[in-house]
Design a protein around this motif. Structure first.
Motif, PDB file in Angstrom:
ATOM      1  N   ARG A  26     -11.201   8.783  -8.229  1.00 57.90           N
ATOM      2  CA  ARG A  26      -9.753   8.693  -7.977  1.00 57.90           C
ATOM      3  C   ARG A  26      -9.445   7.602  -6.960  1.00 57.90           C
ATOM      4  N   TYR A  27     -10.190   7.580  -5.875  1.00 58.11           N
ATOM      5  CA  TYR A  27      -9.944   6.567  -4.849  1.00 58.11           C
ATOM      6  C   TYR A  27     -10.132   5.160  -5.411  1.00 58.11           C
TER       7      TYR A  27
ATOM      8  N   SER B  18      -9.819   4.117  -8.294  1.00 56.32           N
ATOM      9  CA  SER B  18      -8.799   3.818  -9.306  1.00 56.32           C
ATOM     10  C   SER B  18      -7.423   3.587  -8.701  1.00 56.32           C
ATOM     11  N   SER B  19      -7.276   3.849  -7.424  1.00 52.95           N
ATOM     12  CA  SER B  19      -5.959   3.841  -6.794  1.00 52.95           C
ATOM     13  C   SER B  19      -5.588   2.476  -6.207  1.00 52.95           C
ATOM     14  N   ARG B  20      -4.331   2.339  -5.860  1.00 57.01           N
ATOM     15  CA  ARG B  20      -3.845   1.104  -5.236  1.00 57.01           C
ATOM     16  C   ARG B  20      -4.536   0.847  -3.911  1.00 57.01           C
ATOM     17  N   GLU B  21      -4.879   1.931  -3.221  1.00 55.62           N
ATOM     18  CA  GLU B  21      -5.501   1.784  -1.903  1.00 55.62           C
ATOM     19  C   GLU B  21      -6.863   1.082  -1.974  1.00 55.62           C
TER      20      GLU B  21
ATOM     21  N   THR C  27       0.838  -1.198   0.000  1.00 51.07           N
ATOM     22  CA  THR C  27       0.000   0.000   0.000  1.00 51.07           C
ATOM     23  C   THR C  27       0.868   1.240   0.000  1.00 51.07           C
TER      24      THR C  27
ATOM     25  N   PHE D  89      -3.093   7.591  -3.010  1.00 48.17           N
ATOM     26  CA  PHE D  89      -4.065   7.783  -4.084  1.00 48.17           C
ATOM     27  C   PHE D  89      -3.450   8.378  -5.351  1.00 48.17           C
ATOM     28  N   ARG D  90      -2.174   8.070  -5.575  1.00 50.95           N
ATOM     29  CA  ARG D  90      -1.501   8.544  -6.778  1.00 50.95           C
ATOM     30  C   ARG D  90      -1.750   7.577  -7.932  1.00 50.95           C
ATOM     31  N   LEU D  91      -1.777   8.134  -9.140  1.00 48.14           N
ATOM     32  CA  LEU D  91      -2.027   7.347 -10.344  1.00 48.14           C
ATOM     33  C   LEU D  91      -0.934   7.574 -11.384  1.00 48.14           C
TER      34      LEU D  91
ATOM     35  N   ASN E  76       2.290   9.643  -0.721  1.00 45.66           N
ATOM     36  CA  ASN E  76       1.965   9.405  -2.126  1.00 45.66           C
ATOM     37  C   ASN E  76       0.644   8.644  -2.256  1.00 45.66           C
TER      38      ASN E  76
ATOM     39  N   ALA F 294      -3.953  13.585  -9.980  1.00 44.31           N
ATOM     40  CA  ALA F 294      -3.402  12.409  -9.305  1.00 44.31           C
ATOM     41  C   ALA F 294      -2.210  11.814 -10.045  1.00 44.31           C
TER      42      ALA F 294
END
Length: 256
Positions: free
Chosen positions: A232-233, A235-238, A3, A10-12, A8, A37
């Protein structure tokens, strides 16, 4: 899976996103947020001039003309994409009417723009999403109208319910390869809503606007940026363990 740390989150960065109907309203706010992002955003819209103006202002973006109801248009866009990691199916239209007053032509138009387009765009870009090294992500913009019954929204409720069903089916079908989720906004302050007020309530716009606010317990309309933040959220790794989920952003409307 590792995670992100707070600096960094919610970065894309390095990801490519495509937003349908990306030049106005929720689509415009989403395009801006994904660029912020770190993503490169393909702003897909039938209004190319508006998309180009937005892309120019954002920098890390490119405008493409896309008619989401046309396989030829979708294929032309797919052919120029070097990669695709995030697809936001946002394009859609509204309609007012009961089952008795909705014409067959209007019903078919809503099915074409709100449902068939999600099928066509997703199918047309699927191979690119499956090739994404980061695991492809689809975010469908649904509506609370797909979750509850709203008077005088027969066709609209029908089509948004279908979008949510497609979301769940895709999430199960491609559980190892893609993440597919949907956002269900309440009434959001966009040109979409202004167009509705102009078309159906031109003589009483402010009265109806206040009624739209009042049906959401928080007593206000949502903002496009609030929906964009959820895109955005998701789409993010988180959000890596979120799949097949429906998220309401409606000021408490569906909780009341």
């Amino acid at each position: 899976m590792t995670t992100a740390t707070t600096d960094n989150a919610f970065r894309l960065d390095g990801l490519h996103a495509l937003v349908t109907g990306g030049a106005s309203g929720i689509g415009e706010a989403t395009s801006k947020e994904l660029v912020r992002a770190g993503a490169f955003v393909w702003i897909a819209d039938i209004n190319l001039s508006a998309a180009e103006a937005l892309a120019t202002s954002l920098g890390n973006a490119r405008a493409v003309k896309m008619d989401v109801t046309s396989t030829e248009s979708i294929e032309a866009v797919a052919a120029i994409l070097p990669q695709l990691d995030i697809l936001v199916n946002n394009a859609g239209i509204g309609h007012v009417g009961s089952v008795a007053t909705t014409s067959i032509e209007d019903f078919d138009k809503l099915l074409n723009v709100n449902v068939r387009s999600v099928f066509l765009v997703t199918r047309g870009l699927l191979s690119l999403l499956l090739a994404s090294p980061s695991k492809g992500c689809i975010v469908n913009i649904g509506s609370v109208a797909g979750l509850i019954g709203i008077k005088q929204r027969f066709a609209y409720c029908t089509t948004k319910g279908a979008v949510l069903a497609m979301t769940r089916q895709l999430a199960v079908e491609y559980a190892k390869e893609l993440r597919v989720n949907a956002i269900c906004p309440g009434t959001v302050e966009t040109p979409f809503v202004e167009g509705y007020l102009d078309k159906y309530h031109a003589h009483e716009k402010e009265k109806i606007r206040e009624e739209l606010k009042a049906r959401q317990p928080m007593g206000r309309l949502g903002q496009p940026e609030e929906v964009a933040s959820m895109v955005r959220y998701l789409s993010s790794r988180e959000a890596g363990f979120i799949n097949g989920s429906l998220f309401t952003l409606d000021g408490g409307w569906t909780a009341a």
